[in-house]
Structure formats: C-alpha cells, structure tokens
Design a protein around this motif. Sequence first.
Motif, PDB file in Angstrom:
ATOM      1  N   VAL A   1     -15.031 -10.999  60.943  1.00 24.63           N
ATOM      2  CA  VAL A   1     -14.112 -12.135  61.071  1.00 24.63           C
ATOM      3  C   VAL A   1     -13.596 -12.557  59.700  1.00 24.63           C
ATOM      4  O   VAL A   1     -14.377 -12.817  58.781  1.00 24.63           O
ATOM      5  CB  VAL A   1     -14.809 -13.321  61.758  1.00 24.63           C
ATOM      6  CG1 VAL A   1     -13.852 -14.519  61.867  1.00 24.63           C
ATOM      7  CG2 VAL A   1     -15.318 -12.920  63.140  1.00 24.63           C
TER       8      VAL A   1
ATOM      9  N   ARG B   1      -8.755 -16.053  60.961  1.00 17.11           N
ATOM     10  CA  ARG B   1      -9.215 -15.976  62.350  1.00 17.11           C
ATOM     11  C   ARG B   1     -10.314 -17.005  62.607  1.00 17.11           C
ATOM     12  O   ARG B   1     -10.367 -17.622  63.669  1.00 17.11           O
ATOM     13  CB  ARG B   1      -9.710 -14.565  62.660  1.00 17.11           C
ATOM     14  CG  ARG B   1      -9.834 -14.273  64.152  1.00 17.11           C
ATOM     15  CD  ARG B   1     -10.166 -12.812  64.377  1.00 17.11           C
ATOM     16  NE  ARG B   1      -9.086 -11.940  63.943  1.00 17.11           N
ATOM     17  CZ  ARG B   1      -8.314 -11.252  64.771  1.00 17.11           C
ATOM     18  NH1 ARG B   1      -8.495 -11.337  66.064  1.00 17.11           N
ATOM     19  NH2 ARG B   1      -7.364 -10.470  64.295  1.00 17.11           N
TER      20      ARG B   1
ATOM     21  N   GLY C   1      -9.896 -13.375  68.901  1.00 18.60           N
ATOM     22  CA  GLY C   1      -8.841 -13.970  68.090  1.00 18.60           C
ATOM     23  C   GLY C   1      -7.540 -14.186  68.828  1.00 18.60           C
ATOM     24  O   GLY C   1      -6.947 -15.271  68.776  1.00 18.60           O
ATOM     25  N   TRP C   2      -7.059 -13.170  69.538  1.00 24.27           N
ATOM     26  CA  TRP C   2      -5.764 -13.312  70.212  1.00 24.27           C
ATOM     27  C   TRP C   2      -5.837 -14.348  71.322  1.00 24.27           C
ATOM     28  O   TRP C   2      -4.855 -15.049  71.600  1.00 24.27           O
ATOM     29  CB  TRP C   2      -5.312 -11.960  70.768  1.00 24.27           C
ATOM     30  CG  TRP C   2      -6.136 -11.451  71.919  1.00 24.27           C
ATOM     31  CD1 TRP C   2      -7.250 -10.678  71.852  1.00 24.27           C
ATOM     32  CD2 TRP C   2      -5.888 -11.689  73.316  1.00 24.27           C
ATOM     33  NE1 TRP C   2      -7.734 -10.413  73.122  1.00 24.27           N
ATOM     34  CE2 TRP C   2      -6.909 -11.017  74.041  1.00 24.27           C
ATOM     35  CE3 TRP C   2      -4.913 -12.387  74.027  1.00 24.27           C
ATOM     36  CZ2 TRP C   2      -6.978 -11.042  75.427  1.00 24.27           C
ATOM     37  CZ3 TRP C   2      -4.977 -12.409  75.410  1.00 24.27           C
ATOM     38  CH2 TRP C   2      -6.001 -11.743  76.088  1.00 24.27           C
TER      39      TRP C   2
ATOM     40  N   THR D   1      -7.712 -17.088  71.243  1.00 20.65           N
ATOM     41  CA  THR D   1      -7.657 -18.415  70.618  1.00 20.65           C
ATOM     42  C   THR D   1      -6.245 -18.755  70.148  1.00 20.65           C
ATOM     43  O   THR D   1      -5.813 -19.908  70.248  1.00 20.65           O
ATOM     44  CB  THR D   1      -8.632 -18.494  69.429  1.00 20.65           C
ATOM     45  OG1 THR D   1      -8.328 -17.466  68.478  1.00 20.65           O
ATOM     46  CG2 THR D   1     -10.067 -18.318  69.897  1.00 20.65           C
ATOM     47  N   TRP D   2      -5.505 -17.758  69.652  1.00 18.56           N
ATOM     48  CA  TRP D   2      -4.117 -18.013  69.245  1.00 18.56           C
ATOM     49  C   TRP D   2      -3.266 -18.423  70.443  1.00 18.56           C
ATOM     50  O   TRP D   2      -2.520 -19.412  70.383  1.00 18.56           O
ATOM     51  CB  TRP D   2      -3.520 -16.770  68.581  1.00 18.56           C
ATOM     52  CG  TRP D   2      -3.895 -16.588  67.148  1.00 18.56           C
ATOM     53  CD1 TRP D   2      -4.830 -15.725  66.649  1.00 18.56           C
ATOM     54  CD2 TRP D   2      -3.355 -17.291  66.014  1.00 18.56           C
ATOM     55  NE1 TRP D   2      -4.906 -15.843  65.278  1.00 18.56           N
ATOM     56  CE2 TRP D   2      -4.016 -16.788  64.858  1.00 18.56           C
ATOM     57  CE3 TRP D   2      -2.394 -18.279  65.865  1.00 18.56           C
ATOM     58  CZ2 TRP D   2      -3.730 -17.253  63.579  1.00 18.56           C
ATOM     59  CZ3 TRP D   2      -2.104 -18.738  64.581  1.00 18.56           C
ATOM     60  CH2 TRP D   2      -2.772 -18.227  63.472  1.00 18.56           C
TER      61      TRP D   2
ATOM     62  N   SER E   1     -11.495 -22.003  55.921  1.00 15.83           N
ATOM     63  CA  SER E   1     -11.313 -22.163  57.373  1.00 15.83           C
ATOM     64  C   SER E   1     -11.560 -23.599  57.794  1.00 15.83           C
ATOM     65  O   SER E   1     -10.812 -24.160  58.608  1.00 15.83           O
ATOM     66  CB  SER E   1     -12.271 -21.225  58.123  1.00 15.83           C
ATOM     67  OG  SER E   1     -12.141 -19.896  57.696  1.00 15.83           O
TER      68      SER E   1
ATOM     69  N   HIS F   1     -14.399 -11.815  66.574  1.00 14.36           N
ATOM     70  CA  HIS F   1     -13.176 -11.188  66.057  1.00 14.36           C
ATOM     71  C   HIS F   1     -12.229 -10.804  67.196  1.00 14.36           C
ATOM     72  O   HIS F   1     -11.012 -10.984  67.103  1.00 14.36           O
ATOM     73  CB  HIS F   1     -13.551  -9.948  65.237  1.00 14.36           C
ATOM     74  CG  HIS F   1     -12.372  -9.214  64.685  1.00 14.36           C
ATOM     75  ND1 HIS F   1     -11.734  -9.601  63.526  1.00 14.36           N
ATOM     76  CD2 HIS F   1     -11.698  -8.116  65.133  1.00 14.36           C
ATOM     77  CE1 HIS F   1     -10.729  -8.783  63.283  1.00 14.36           C
ATOM     78  NE2 HIS F   1     -10.679  -7.866  64.232  1.00 14.36           N
TER      79      HIS F   1
END
Length: 480
Positions: A47, A51, A194-195, A197-198, A280, A191
């Motif tokens: 990660v 991210r 990630g997509w 969460t976006w 972060s 990791h």
Amino acid sequence: METKEQIDYDVSAADTKIYSGTSSPKIEVEEGEVFSAGEDGVDFRTVGWIRAAMFFTKMTFAAGVLSIPSALYTLGAVAGALFIAFWGGLNTYMAYLQGKFKLQHRSVHTVADGAYIVTKQFSNGSEKWSIFAKEVTEFIYIITWIICAGVSTLGLSIALNAVSRHATCSVAFGFVAYFIISSVASIRKIHKLGWITWVGFGSIVTAIMIVVIAVTIPERPAAAPKTGDFELGFAALPPTGTTFAAAWAAALAIFSSSANTSGFVPVISEMRRPQDYFKSLYACMTWITSSYLALALTVYAYCGQWVASPALGSAGPTIKIIAYGVAIPGLIAGAMICVHVAGKSLFVRILRGTHHLTSNTKTHWAVWLACTYGTGLLGWILSEAIPFFSSLVSLIGALGFAPLGICLPALMWFSMHPAYHRGSLRERALWVAHVALFLLGVFTLVAGTYANVKNIIDQYKAGLIGAAFQCADNSGTVAS
C-alpha cells in the motif's frame, strides 16, 4: 544467523529487556513486522501513501457524516462548529500518536498490541497484566468495529428501502446488505480495495453534494409545513429545553464521525513505507474536518429542525431516492472497510505466528472467510436489534472510540516519554496536558455512555424508535 529484521515476532510472546537509569524502568520489546511472505505467500505490504489516504478518508467519511447535521440542531451552529473543529483536531493528534508508537514497535498490528506493550512497560514486565490489558482492548476494538459495520449495514438497508420505495421487508434488505458488504470485505489485501474506496468516496461525496445543493433551492425545507408560517429552527445556540444528555450525545456523534483512528493502525502494517503514514493522515483529516464544517453547516442552515437523520433524506422524497441511489457504492465501501478491519484483526489473532497467515492454504482461506462473514453477520444482527441510527453512532464514540482513540493514545505518549514528569518545565507541561487528555477520554466514556443510554430511553418513551427486527420502512421517507 537471522537478524532482528528477518524474524517475525508475536508481540504477546516477545522477549523483553528492562533498562533502568534516571527515569523509571523501561521495557524494550524485541519485535518484528506483522506480515512477511513465505515461499507461496501473500505480500500484504503493497500500500502506497495515496491509497492509504483514500482508505482512511473513506473509512472516516462514511455513515458518521450523515448524522452530523441533526447533531448541529441539538447543539446549535456555534457549539456544533466548535465541536467539529475540536474533535477533528484532537482525533488527528491521537492518530499521530498511534502512528509514532507503531513505528517504534513494528510488531503492533492493532491498538491491542499497543496496550500489551504499554502495560508491559508500566507494570515492570508483568506478563499477566499485559495479556489482560491486550485481551480487554482487543475485545473493545473488535466489538467497536462490528458495531461500526452494523451502523453501515443499517445505512445501506435504509438506502435500499428508499430507492425501492420499501419494496420488501426491511429485515430482508438488511440481510442483502450484509451479504454484499461481507463479500466485498473478503478481498484480502487493502491494496486491492483501492478502486472500491475511490468509487465509494466519489459516490458518497456526490450524493451529499446533491442534497446540499437541493436543500438550498426551495423556499422552505421539504419536511416543513407546505403552507403558512413555520419555525426553521436554525440558531447559534442549542434549542430551549435541550438536556445535557441530548447535547452530549450529539457532541459524541460528531466525535464518532472522525474518531475511528484506531482503525488506521493496521493499515500501516500493509504500507510499503510505513513512514509515509503521516502524509496519509494529514491529507485525510484535513479533508474530513473542512468538509464536515462546510457540508453539515450548509444542510443545517437550510433545514434547521427539519433535517433528517441520515441526512440524505433532508431534501424531499425525489432527491432522497436519487441521493441514496448514488450513495449506494459509498455505503457499501464504508461498511466493507468496517468488516475488513474487524475481520482482519480476528484473522491475524488466530493465525499469527503460523505459516497460514501469509500462505494460500485451505486453513488461511477458511479462517479469513469465517472472520469476514462472521463479523459482518454480527454487525447485521446488531443493526436490526438496535434500530436507531444517530444514537448508535454516538454510542460507538462513548463505549469504543473514547477508550481506543483518546485514553490509549495518551498512554502511548507516556510510554514514549517516560521521564517527562520530572523533566524541564516544557516537558512537565506536556505531561500534564496528556494527563488532561487521558481524563477527557475517561469523561467521554463515562458521561457519554450515560448520555446515550438516557437519550435512547427518552426516544423509546417518545415513540421515536421502532421495534427490533421489524419489517416497517426504516428510510424515514419525507412526505410530499
């Protein structure tokens, strides 16, 4: 010969050394990283800081934000805004302390491991008290995140009810929400989330912006009387007759909306460069505090006492359906993170110290899926058994995040600065300040639990809360 960096230690069985000097005895724990890949292992440490920042932001900017506008009505605009800024700053600092402690103790996966190390140091190496502290902290930690999963599951079931115009029993929608959330949460590596969460972050922000824009257009709130004079209920101070219990419960709802910092710690164990955690953290909390102030105050200013909780229902039935439809990916992502955090904590606890932790074995998968679907199921049951959204968010803050997010980080500071109580004037002042922070956590726990219990009892007496496991519409539809 293996080096210290090559060995993966279990913190509960770590070797310790006692040092004495001008300060009180300090326990040094010999420890290694949580995750280390075997020959056919899973590399969890992939990660990056961007991210991680998105994961933190989506973890925080979830169901909690939907309860803040109604909390502002209870507190008033001035006190509400001050609480948003205060809790945001405090929670950022507590997350900073947890990150510093984690970097000093590489074996820490959750704050429960931190409790073990702190107690080991303060009890002069007592294994009995250290294990006791770890077990109690881990119980609180896992239960808190299960309740968070329940709140988020409740939010998704409300969305499904709203979008479908209550097409079926709310309990059935809750079970569907549970299955979807737990299935997504079963993706093993942060990791690879990630997509999700976006997409989730984009959807929940878009949904809230739709409501914020929509409430500014009509001459009166959607829930207000359609004709004649009406009282908006927007004020700088709390409404007349507001009790301490109601006000403190509202303050805790705001606290809970950014107090989930204990959930940040496990992510550090999966970062390529743990030192980047602070980037972060600051990116996340800057967005969280500023957006809470802007969005919540706008909705409260235009809706006043007619604000809904969750807030997506504040602009009328049509906008509510649109907003909830857009928000569904965000609600799934937020709930998924809660289940993932709780499930992975159990997973690491069960398999830590074995090759199954990072190897693709049958045991690895059986334990992992049992942890995610099991914690998700408990969260769903809680969401059906305790069907009140705002009060449940506030209760999480009192019983879970107060000890985990305030008291324990303050103790971590004492662990990292053991001699400050008899150091320079500045050091002693810092020591006193952290004693005050610890006492604030205790007060938040005790007074918050009292306020929430009393508030829930009052809501039941007033008939504002339905029964557990009922099929009735839980979406709070605003009449047209």
